[in-house]
Write a protein that holds these residues in place. Structure first.
Motif, PDB file in Angstrom:
ATOM      1  N   SER A 304       0.828  -1.292   0.007  1.00  0.00           N
ATOM      2  CA  SER A 304       0.019   0.219   0.069  1.00  0.00           C
ATOM      3  C   SER A 304       1.005   1.253  -0.010  1.00  0.00           C
ATOM      4  O   SER A 304       0.559   2.380  -0.751  1.00  0.00           O
ATOM      5  N   LYS A 305       2.025   1.169   0.691  1.00  0.00           N
ATOM      6  CA  LYS A 305       2.684   2.569   0.817  1.00  0.00           C
ATOM      7  C   LYS A 305       3.657   2.799  -0.404  1.00  0.00           C
ATOM      8  O   LYS A 305       3.508   3.756  -0.999  1.00  0.00           O
ATOM      9  N   LEU A 306       4.077   1.652  -0.974  1.00  0.00           N
ATOM     10  CA  LEU A 306       4.659   2.076  -2.441  1.00  0.00           C
ATOM     11  C   LEU A 306       3.646   2.352  -3.532  1.00  0.00           C
ATOM     12  O   LEU A 306       4.180   3.093  -4.512  1.00  0.00           O
ATOM     13  N   SER A 307       2.568   1.778  -3.595  1.00  0.00           N
ATOM     14  CA  SER A 307       1.638   2.012  -4.520  1.00  0.00           C
ATOM     15  C   SER A 307       1.008   3.486  -4.342  1.00  0.00           C
ATOM     16  O   SER A 307       0.952   4.239  -5.472  1.00  0.00           O
ATOM     17  N   GLY A 308       0.949   3.721  -3.091  1.00  0.00           N
ATOM     18  CA  GLY A 308       0.651   5.200  -2.796  1.00  0.00           C
ATOM     19  C   GLY A 308       1.675   6.363  -3.371  1.00  0.00           C
ATOM     20  O   GLY A 308       1.261   7.348  -3.867  1.00  0.00           O
ATOM     21  N   MET A 309       2.955   5.883  -3.151  1.00  0.00           N
ATOM     22  CA  MET A 309       4.045   6.769  -3.737  1.00  0.00           C
ATOM     23  C   MET A 309       3.859   7.022  -5.156  1.00  0.00           C
ATOM     24  O   MET A 309       4.228   8.214  -5.817  1.00  0.00           O
ATOM     25  N   ILE A 310       3.597   6.073  -6.144  1.00  0.00           N
ATOM     26  CA  ILE A 310       3.415   6.151  -7.424  1.00  0.00           C
ATOM     27  C   ILE A 310       2.120   7.017  -7.840  1.00  0.00           C
ATOM     28  O   ILE A 310       2.130   7.971  -8.174  1.00  0.00           O
ATOM     29  N   ILE A 311       1.038   6.730  -7.323  1.00  0.00           N
ATOM     30  CA  ILE A 311      -0.271   7.231  -7.376  1.00  0.00           C
ATOM     31  C   ILE A 311      -0.117   8.673  -7.053  1.00  0.00           C
ATOM     32  O   ILE A 311      -0.688   9.616  -7.803  1.00  0.00           O
ATOM     33  N   ASN A 312       0.424   8.972  -5.959  1.00  0.00           N
ATOM     34  CA  ASN A 312       0.449  10.444  -5.343  1.00  0.00           C
ATOM     35  C   ASN A 312       1.675  11.051  -5.734  1.00  0.00           C
ATOM     36  O   ASN A 312       1.825  12.321  -5.295  1.00  0.00           O
ATOM     37  N   ARG A 313       2.597  10.616  -6.351  1.00  0.00           N
ATOM     38  CA  ARG A 313       3.898  11.198  -6.822  1.00  0.00           C
ATOM     39  C   ARG A 313       4.765  11.623  -5.352  1.00  0.00           C
ATOM     40  O   ARG A 313       5.312  12.753  -5.378  1.00  0.00           O
ATOM     41  N   GLU A 314       4.600  10.907  -4.438  1.00  0.00           N
ATOM     42  CA  GLU A 314       5.407  11.044  -3.218  1.00  0.00           C
ATOM     43  C   GLU A 314       6.541   9.777  -3.053  1.00  0.00           C
ATOM     44  O   GLU A 314       6.431   9.162  -2.223  1.00  0.00           O
ATOM     45  N   LEU A 315       7.559  10.277  -4.132  1.00  0.00           N
ATOM     46  CA  LEU A 315       8.361   9.237  -4.323  1.00  0.00           C
ATOM     47  C   LEU A 315       9.670   9.137  -3.290  1.00  0.00           C
ATOM     48  O   LEU A 315       9.880  10.045  -2.457  1.00  0.00           O
ATOM     49  N   LEU A 316      10.411   8.272  -3.319  1.00  0.00           N
ATOM     50  CA  LEU A 316      11.636   8.298  -2.654  1.00  0.00           C
ATOM     51  C   LEU A 316      12.657   9.201  -3.017  1.00  0.00           C
ATOM     52  O   LEU A 316      12.609   9.537  -4.198  1.00  0.00           O
ATOM     53  N   SER A 317      13.549   9.203  -2.014  1.00  0.00           N
ATOM     54  CA  SER A 317      14.529  10.318  -2.353  1.00  0.00           C
ATOM     55  C   SER A 317      15.621   9.542  -2.940  1.00  0.00           C
ATOM     56  O   SER A 317      15.800   8.380  -2.914  1.00  0.00           O
ATOM     57  N   ILE A 318      16.573  10.170  -3.652  1.00  0.00           N
ATOM     58  CA  ILE A 318      17.514   9.406  -4.477  1.00  0.00           C
ATOM     59  C   ILE A 318      18.896  10.310  -4.568  1.00  0.00           C
ATOM     60  O   ILE A 318      18.937  11.444  -4.589  1.00  0.00           O
ATOM     61  N   LYS A 319      20.047   9.609  -4.393  1.00  0.00           N
ATOM     62  CA  LYS A 319      21.338  10.167  -4.448  1.00  0.00           C
ATOM     63  C   LYS A 319      21.988   9.385  -5.424  1.00  0.00           C
ATOM     64  O   LYS A 319      21.916   8.374  -5.643  1.00  0.00           O
ATOM     65  N   MET A 320      22.669  10.480  -6.321  1.00  0.00           N
ATOM     66  CA  MET A 320      23.423   9.744  -7.439  1.00  0.00           C
ATOM     67  C   MET A 320      24.755  10.058  -7.417  1.00  0.00           C
ATOM     68  O   MET A 320      25.230  11.364  -7.003  1.00  0.00           O
ATOM     69  N   LYS A 321      25.863   9.311  -7.829  1.00  0.00           N
ATOM     70  CA  LYS A 321      27.176   9.449  -7.522  1.00  0.00           C
ATOM     71  C   LYS A 321      27.923   8.782  -8.600  1.00  0.00           C
ATOM     72  O   LYS A 321      27.266   7.753  -9.310  1.00  0.00           O
ATOM     73  N   ASN A 322      29.243   9.063  -8.986  1.00  0.00           N
ATOM     74  CA  ASN A 322      29.995   8.651  -9.850  1.00  0.00           C
ATOM     75  C   ASN A 322      30.813   7.545  -9.345  1.00  0.00           C
ATOM     76  O   ASN A 322      31.523   6.554 -10.139  1.00  0.00           O
ATOM     77  N   SER A 323      30.548   7.070  -8.152  1.00  0.00           N
ATOM     78  CA  SER A 323      31.284   5.799  -7.530  1.00  0.00           C
ATOM     79  C   SER A 323      30.073   5.180  -6.603  1.00  0.00           C
ATOM     80  O   SER A 323      29.122   5.648  -6.393  1.00  0.00           O
ATOM     81  N   PRO A 324      30.703   3.871  -6.383  1.00  0.00           N
ATOM     82  CA  PRO A 324      29.780   3.168  -5.651  1.00  0.00           C
ATOM     83  C   PRO A 324      29.398   3.586  -4.162  1.00  0.00           C
ATOM     84  O   PRO A 324      30.021   4.259  -3.769  1.00  0.00           O
ATOM     85  N   ILE A 325      28.105   3.475  -4.003  1.00  0.00           N
ATOM     86  CA  ILE A 325      27.635   4.075  -2.590  1.00  0.00           C
ATOM     87  C   ILE A 325      28.153   3.175  -1.545  1.00  0.00           C
ATOM     88  O   ILE A 325      28.276   1.914  -1.561  1.00  0.00           O
ATOM     89  N   ALA A 326      28.762   3.918  -0.555  1.00  0.00           N
ATOM     90  CA  ALA A 326      29.189   3.025   0.693  1.00  0.00           C
ATOM     91  C   ALA A 326      28.070   2.250   1.170  1.00  0.00           C
ATOM     92  O   ALA A 326      26.926   2.831   1.626  1.00  0.00           O
ATOM     93  N   SER A 327      28.448   1.131   1.633  1.00  0.00           N
ATOM     94  CA  SER A 327      27.482   0.276   2.254  1.00  0.00           C
ATOM     95  C   SER A 327      27.236   0.646   3.623  1.00  0.00           C
ATOM     96  O   SER A 327      25.925   0.322   4.422  1.00  0.00           O
ATOM     97  N   LYS A 328      27.770   1.231   4.164  1.00  0.00           N
ATOM     98  CA  LYS A 328      27.677   2.041   5.541  1.00  0.00           C
ATOM     99  C   LYS A 328      26.444   2.733   5.346  1.00  0.00           C
ATOM    100  O   LYS A 328      25.607   2.914   6.390  1.00  0.00           O
ATOM    101  N   LYS A 329      26.447   3.585   4.320  1.00  0.00           N
ATOM    102  CA  LYS A 329      25.253   4.715   4.118  1.00  0.00           C
ATOM    103  C   LYS A 329      23.985   3.730   4.016  1.00  0.00           C
ATOM    104  O   LYS A 329      22.903   4.228   4.558  1.00  0.00           O
ATOM    105  N   ILE A 330      23.986   2.819   3.372  1.00  0.00           N
ATOM    106  CA  ILE A 330      22.783   2.035   2.653  1.00  0.00           C
ATOM    107  C   ILE A 330      22.100   1.496   4.372  1.00  0.00           C
ATOM    108  O   ILE A 330      21.140   1.350   4.552  1.00  0.00           O
ATOM    109  N   GLU A 331      23.250   0.883   5.181  1.00  0.00           N
ATOM    110  CA  GLU A 331      22.858   0.212   6.585  1.00  0.00           C
ATOM    111  C   GLU A 331      22.206   1.329   7.175  1.00  0.00           C
ATOM    112  O   GLU A 331      21.212   1.069   7.827  1.00  0.00           O
ATOM    113  N   GLU A 332      22.717   2.704   7.315  1.00  0.00           N
ATOM    114  CA  GLU A 332      22.120   3.708   8.120  1.00  0.00           C
ATOM    115  C   GLU A 332      20.759   4.015   7.891  1.00  0.00           C
ATOM    116  O   GLU A 332      19.983   4.292   8.495  1.00  0.00           O
ATOM    117  N   GLN A 333      20.604   4.288   6.447  1.00  0.00           N
ATOM    118  CA  GLN A 333      19.387   4.481   6.044  1.00  0.00           C
ATOM    119  C   GLN A 333      18.278   3.496   6.421  1.00  0.00           C
ATOM    120  O   GLN A 333      17.179   3.417   6.724  1.00  0.00           O
TER     121      GLN A 333
END
Length: 409
Positions: A304-333
């Motif tokens: 329900s949460k994911l479907s609502g994000m698309i329907i209401n355009r309340e999307l996830l935040s995104i960070k883009m980089k030229n190098s791989p994302i540190a696993s520590k940052k993924i774990e923190e989030q």
């Protein structure tokens, strides 16, 4: 070619009037398989970034066919022999080249079916239509598959400078309003020629090819791989994954019969029977959107949460980089969202995830673009060009991203 008994035309915002050249092509356009393309978005969920991007695969197929008519006319004028049968085969092949796309195009290519390309499904549709039209598509299928003796015919349909790419760049630029993405397709086509059965570009057209490649690179990073559109596509992929997972656990999922078939059954290439093709032919964007509208009220929090994000355009935040994302940052989030919503590790992975995207504007190793020099020599465009960046375009560029809910910021 056999002319239709009536003058059939479409009014296209890009090219003006598009003429339907034969009875066979008109009947193919009338067929339910092709009419389905009216309900398949050309650019997936890109309209969440560019509000005008609501054009369809139907638009694109007709536009590509129109450009092919122009290319045939140009090549014949330059003395390249193309028979009426070959002309109809070319027009049918380009008209049907995208008929195998599923809902929201590339976003769903590996979600509805398992590792089956839209090109393969297009071929299955063409073979089915060939039976329906008493073998009239046999030559078109040979051209589409690259099995016909005259190689340049296939290159007009599928190469790095084909009618497909010329139309979608021009069309997508128009509907998104991204003026930098516009190309002069007519100029490019007027510079085409054939040497030793290979499609080439005359030397005076080299700057048009440069512009085409630079524009394609720009459109991929600015439009097709735009970070907001990327988030929306990744959410859609995960929504279908969750729905399939819940069905496997015996939970009830409301959706159309066609979509339910693919949610319940994992379809691989060898499983693509006539029955599966029939189910696929009833599947389009409307099935997905109507399912999301229902699923946003489902008892399962993740779905329900994911479907609502698309329907209401309340999307996830995104960070883009030229190098791989540190696993520590993924774990923190992940830890933040896990505690915030009270989720399991498995459920948290639907909201926090990382990945990578890549693009190569030009591949000099496969179906390269050859420039016909005035002395008759052929030279790869990357070597013939004096543009400093053109050689670098043949290198694949990778970017890395991480998606996570805005609530954790």
């Amino acid at each position: 070619m056999i002319n239709s008994n009536k003058l059939k035309i479409f009014n296209d915002p890009i090219y003006g009037f598009i003429r339907i050249p034969s009875t066979l092509i008109f009947k193919l356009i009338e067929d339910p398989y092709f009419q389905r393309l009216r309900r398949i978005s050309q650019m997936g969920l890109s309209y969440m970034v560019y509000p005008g991007a609501h054009h369809t695969r139907f638009h694109h197929a007709l536009g590509s066919m129109h450009l092919m008519q122009h290319a045939i006319q140009v090549l014949r004028f330059k003395g390249v022999a193309i028979s009426e049968e070959e002309e109809e085969g070319l027009l049918v092949a380009i008209l049907l080249h995208d008929i195998g796309h599923g809902p929201f195009s590339h976003a769903m290519e590996n979600s509805i079916v398992e590792g089956i390309s839209h090109e393969h499904i297009s071929l299955l549709f063409m073979q089915e239509l060939n039976q329906k039209f008493n073998g009239s598509l046999t030559l078109a299928i040979e051209i589409f598959r690259g099995e016909y003796s005259r190689r340049f015919l296939n290159q007009l349909v599928s190469s790095q400078l084909d009618m497909d790419r010329m139309d979608y760049l021009k069309r997508d630029s128009f509907y998104t309003g991204v003026a930098e993405g516009s190309i002069n397709a007519e100029r490019l086509i007027s510079m085409l020629n054939v040497v030793d059965n290979e499609l080439v570009v005359e030397e005076k057209g080299i700057y048009s090819v440069e512009k085409f490649l630079i524009t394609r690179r720009f459109m991929y990073w600015q439009v097709y791989l735009h970070k907001t559109g990327l988030v929306a596509e990744q959410l859609l992929i995960r929504i279908l994954k969750r729905a399939r997972e819940l069905l496997g656990k015996g939970m009830q999922i409301e959706c159309s019969e066609a979509l339910l078939f693919f949610m319940k059954n994992r379809v691989f290439e060898n499983d693509f029977t006539a029955e599966v093709l029939d189910q696929f032919s009833h599947l389009d964007d409307i099935d997905i959107l109507s399912a999301l509208k229902q699923w946003q009220y489902h008892d399962d929090f993740v779905l329900s949460k994911l479907s609502g994000m698309i329907i209401n355009r309340e999307l996830l935040s995104i960070k883009m980089k030229n190098s791989p994302i540190a696993s520590k940052k993924i774990e923190e989030q992940s830890e933040k969202i896990k505690n915030l919503y009270g989720l399991s590790e498995e459920e948290t992975a639907y909201f926090v995830f990382a990945g990578k995207i890549g693009n190569r504007a030009y591949n000099s190793e496969f179906q390269n673009i050859n420039i016909l020099k005035k002395d008759g020599r052929l030279k790869d465009v990357a070597k013939a060009s004096d543009h400093l960046n053109l050689k670098t375009f043949s290198k694949k560029v990778l970017k890395y991203y991480m998606c996570y809910p805005k609530e954790t910021i």
